[in-house]
Enzyme design. Structure first.
Site, short mmCIF file in Angstrom:
data_model
loop_
_atom_site.label_atom_id
_atom_site.label_comp_id
_atom_site.label_asym_id
_atom_site.label_seq_id
_atom_site.Cartn_x
_atom_site.Cartn_y
_atom_site.Cartn_z
N CYS A 80 0.86 -1.19 0.00
CA CYS A 80 0.00 0.00 0.00
C CYS A 80 0.89 1.23 0.00
O CYS A 80 1.65 1.45 0.96
CB CYS A 80 -0.92 0.01 1.22
SG CYS A 80 -1.89 1.52 1.39
N HIS A 171 -3.13 -4.49 -10.42
CA HIS A 171 -3.93 -3.33 -10.80
C HIS A 171 -4.39 -3.48 -12.25
O HIS A 171 -3.63 -3.92 -13.12
CB HIS A 171 -3.13 -2.03 -10.68
CG HIS A 171 -2.76 -1.71 -9.26
ND1 HIS A 171 -3.56 -0.97 -8.43
CD2 HIS A 171 -1.66 -2.05 -8.54
CE1 HIS A 171 -2.98 -0.87 -7.25
NE2 HIS A 171 -1.83 -1.51 -7.29
N GLU A 220 -10.65 -0.58 -4.49
CA GLU A 220 -9.59 -1.42 -3.93
C GLU A 220 -10.09 -2.81 -3.57
O GLU A 220 -11.16 -2.97 -2.98
CB GLU A 220 -8.98 -0.74 -2.69
CG GLU A 220 -8.13 0.47 -3.02
CD GLU A 220 -7.13 0.79 -1.94
OE1 GLU A 220 -6.38 -0.14 -1.54
OE2 GLU A 220 -7.09 1.94 -1.48
N CYS A 229 -5.10 5.66 -3.50
CA CYS A 229 -4.36 4.39 -3.51
C CYS A 229 -3.00 4.68 -4.09
O CYS A 229 -2.87 5.02 -5.27
CB CYS A 229 -5.11 3.35 -4.34
SG CYS A 229 -4.20 1.78 -4.52
N GLY A 232 -1.93 2.28 -6.72
CA GLY A 232 -2.81 2.54 -7.86
C GLY A 232 -2.40 3.76 -8.65
O GLY A 232 -2.50 3.77 -9.89
#
Length: 295
Positions: A80, A171, A220, A229, A232
């Site tokens: 993360c 992703h 998510e 994110c 992301g």
């Protein structure tokens, strides 16, 4: 508080609105069997503290610290970006390290922090997020070719174009003309659980504004829509470059703020720069036998 409950100290933090509960694993002890239930309880926004998940800050032999991350549903996640910036601020500002540059391992991957300080406190963190992984089977995503770039995918009877990138977690980046009024609650779960993603996926819905500026909303894996994110944003920048839509220096605007992403051409490494903030601290009674809506 019931007789079998015990108190666990926590810190609530966020990076661009992507909020997690942080537990100091040096002092607070939960077994691996206990953690998923604890995570579901404390993440609940009605009966718990409320968060996108929980991150345990642990000792490590491979790096200066370990980040052990859980989604709000109690499932594990590998990485993360917003969370790792918050871990960096936590360990520095709470005196667990005096260094401005140090390493954190998460999901077996070591990331390197570079802190910007103001009056001794962390104001921004630049993270070397490493090289993006584009090989389909390593993302993972089911695709006919070696990589999934501008690859068609059908969701709810409509064809979209996805570019799949792993930044330590999977992703799928979907480019759209507008993301403000999209029905992300309708689309997000169908992308996350699509049969082409063996380990589910995080999904970024992206609107390109200019060569150095994009707008993104994210669904998510294991959590739902969040305000930001970090991984992301990194995957978004990589996908933008691969599709010839932006330069390698990109500001990604998310619901909770902005992150600056640089995909260095020479080293092939992605660098993420952004804030991390303390919200509040407290103590919660963990009750192993109490049933919550997510149990």
């Amino acid at each position: 508080m019931t007789t079998n409950s015990r108190k666990i100290r926590f810190t609530k933090m966020h990076g661009c609105g992507n909020d997690y509960v942080y537990i100091n694993g040096f002092t607070e002890k939960l077994t691996q069997e206990e953690k998923p239930k604890f995570v579901r309880q404390i993440s609940d926004r009605h009966f718990g503290v409320g968060s996108d998940g929980v991150i345990f800050i642990n000792p490590s032999h491979e790096a200066d610290f370990e980040m052990e991350m859980f989604n709000a549903d109690g499932s594990r996640s590998e990485m993360c970006g917003n969370g790792i910036r918050c871990v960096a601020k936590y360990v520095h500002d709470k005196g667990m390290t005096q260094k401005k540059q140090f390493s954190i391992i998460s999901g077996g991957q070591i990331k390197y922090m570079d802190l910007t300080l103001e009056n001794g406190e962390t104001k921004a963190v630049r993270v070397d997020m490493g090289e993006p992984q584009l090989v389909a089977e390593r993302v993972p995503v089911v695709a006919p070719g070696e990589c999934a770039v501008d690859e068609p995918i059908t969701v709810l009877g409509k064809e979209y174009r996805m570019t799949c990138v792993s930044m330590g977690n999977p992703h799928a980046v979907i480019f759209m003309n507008d993301v403000k009024d999209m029905e992300i609650e309708k689309l997000g779960p169908h992308f996350e659980n699509h049969e082409r993603f063996p380990r589910r996926t995080n999904t970024e819905f992206v609107q390109v504004l200019d060569q150095n500026h994009v707008r993104m909303r994210v669904w998510e894996r294991g959590t739902g829509e969040t305000l930001a994110c970090g991984t992301g944003c990194c995957a978004t920048a990589v996908a933008c470059v691969l599709n010839g839509l932006t330069d390698r220096h990109v500001t990604v605007e998310v619901l909770g703020g902005k992150l600056v992403i640089d995909w260095d051409e020479e080293s092939n490494r992605v660098f993420m720069t952004g804030p991390a903030e303390f919200v509040f601290e407290g103590e919660i009674a963990y009750e192993p036998n109490r049933m919550f809506l997510k149990d």
